[in-house]
Design an enzyme around this catalytic site. Structure first.
Site, short mmCIF file in Angstrom:
data_model
loop_
_atom_site.label_atom_id
_atom_site.label_comp_id
_atom_site.label_asym_id
_atom_site.label_seq_id
_atom_site.Cartn_x
_atom_site.Cartn_y
_atom_site.Cartn_z
N TYR A 53 46.42 79.57 11.72
CA TYR A 53 46.30 79.57 13.00
C TYR A 53 46.02 80.90 13.57
O TYR A 53 46.56 82.05 13.13
CB TYR A 53 47.61 79.10 13.73
CG TYR A 53 48.00 77.66 13.54
CD1 TYR A 53 47.00 76.73 12.95
CD2 TYR A 53 49.19 77.11 13.80
CE1 TYR A 53 47.43 75.56 12.79
CE2 TYR A 53 49.63 75.74 13.48
CZ TYR A 53 48.60 74.89 13.01
OH TYR A 53 48.82 73.52 13.06
N GLY A 213 44.43 64.44 21.69
CA GLY A 213 43.70 65.26 22.34
C GLY A 213 43.73 65.34 23.68
O GLY A 213 42.81 65.90 24.37
N LEU A 215 43.85 62.90 26.01
CA LEU A 215 43.79 61.46 26.39
C LEU A 215 44.63 60.78 27.12
O LEU A 215 44.59 60.01 27.98
CB LEU A 215 42.87 60.75 25.34
CG LEU A 215 41.55 61.01 25.07
CD1 LEU A 215 40.77 60.16 24.12
CD2 LEU A 215 40.36 61.21 26.47
N GLY A 218 47.53 61.50 30.95
CA GLY A 218 46.90 61.24 32.39
C GLY A 218 45.79 61.98 32.52
O GLY A 218 45.40 62.35 33.73
#
Length: 326
Positions: A53, A213, A215, A218
């Site tokens: 990361y 991801g 979706l 909201g």
């Protein structure tokens, strides 16, 4: 905060995992530290990261390390999970799960994290080239040295988990205690074999990408309000799923709950799930998620969610082998 057992272990963890993938690339170090402080104040004790990361790789672990170095019980109050597997350099043996890389990767993560042990050391992917006896011997050495306490997997198939546990039993070691999988209302493939395998072997499941991801956060309402984000940028995903997302957001409105909170609360009702990973970019996004464990979804709501987001294999949500056999 009501804590949960991580799989069959005695380890108690919060019902939400603080994901740190945004720390560095999308969230400043100051804001990252503020988010972690706020997480502790709210009772969240389970933090997840990985050696790859950040940009460059390892940046995120370094941000956590500088936060731990501030003291004040930060490290002691944190159940720290990190991962290895991905390539960390251009030379051979700087990735995957050879005994050599397991040793080097663990030492490098410990240095970046400024700690002397990792609570949950996770294999970020299955290594099809390294035998399990080599992997378990290397992990056992780390445990004997006090550098790691538990071992987990991520992105494993059900049969990978079963094979790993069989090899661990033969070696006389604890084996896996958790599996981190892609799991959300829009991606339910793990219900076929991963969740049943986790239940059978006593692994706690840690869902990643619980909002698909963005979706399930909201996204249609955000579009209407002109709010930009990861989900609103996924125009193809929005158009492909507009009908079901419209119905989903309407259901959430009827419940008086935010779509993101409902998606997370649903995961907490699923078999073997210990805690989903949330990845706040700001302290406010963290605050918005904190009431999720208090949300109770009744049977009618759960049935409606199954109608909107059915398991993507035959015969509803039945696991294997009934999903594809008599």
């Amino acid at each position: 905060m009501e804590y949960r057992q991580l799989g069959r272990t005695g380890l108690q963890v919060s019902p939400l995992v603080l994901g740190t993938m945004n720390f560095g690339p999308r969230t400043s170090e100051a804001d990252s530290h503020a988010i972690m402080d706020a997480a502790h104040e709210a009772g969240l004790n389970f933090f997840d990261t990985a050696n790859r990361y950040g940009s460059p790789h390892g940046q995120t672990e370094e941000i956590l390390g500088r936060w731990f170095a501030q003291g004040g019980g930060r490290r002691e109050r944190t159940v720290l999970a990190t991962k290895l597997y991905g390539q960390m350099g251009d030379w051979p043996n700087e990735g995957k799960l050879s005994a050599l890389n397991i040793r080097r990767a663990a030492d490098a993560s410990l240095q970046r994290l400024q700690t002397d042990y990792i609570d949950l050391y996770q294999m970020h992917h299955v290594d099809r080239d390294t035998p399990w006896d080599e992997i378990w011997e290397a992990m056992s050495v780390l445990r004997q040295q006090g550098k790691i306490l538990y071992v987990g997997s991520s992105n494993f198939a059900g049969w990978h988990m079963a094979t790993a546990q069989g090899a661990a039993e033969a070696a006389g070691v604890v084996g896996l205690v958790s599996e981190q999988s892609l799991y959300n209302l829009m991606s339910r493939w793990v219900e076929l074999e991963v969740l049943p395998a986790a239940e059978h072997h006593g692994l706690g499941v840690i869902p990643w990408s619980p909002l698909s991801g963005g979706l399930l956060g909201g996204v249609l309402a955000k579009q209407r309000d002109g709010v930009e984000g990861r989900g609103t940028a996924n125009t193809d995903g929005i158009e492909k799923n507009r009908e079901v997302l419209t119905a989903y957001e309407a259901l959430c409105d009827d419940l008086g709950e935010k779509p993101a909170d409902v998606a997370l609360a649903w995961l907490l009702t699923r078999p073997a799930v210990t805690a989903p990973i949330i990845g706040p970019r700001t302290p406010q996004q963290l605050q918005d998620s904190l009431r999720v464990p208090e949300i109770e979804l009744d049977d009618a709501t759960l049935e409606r969610l199954d109608e909107l987001f059915p398991a993507p294999f035959p015969r509803g949500s039945k696991p294997a082998p009934e999903a594809y056999a008599w």
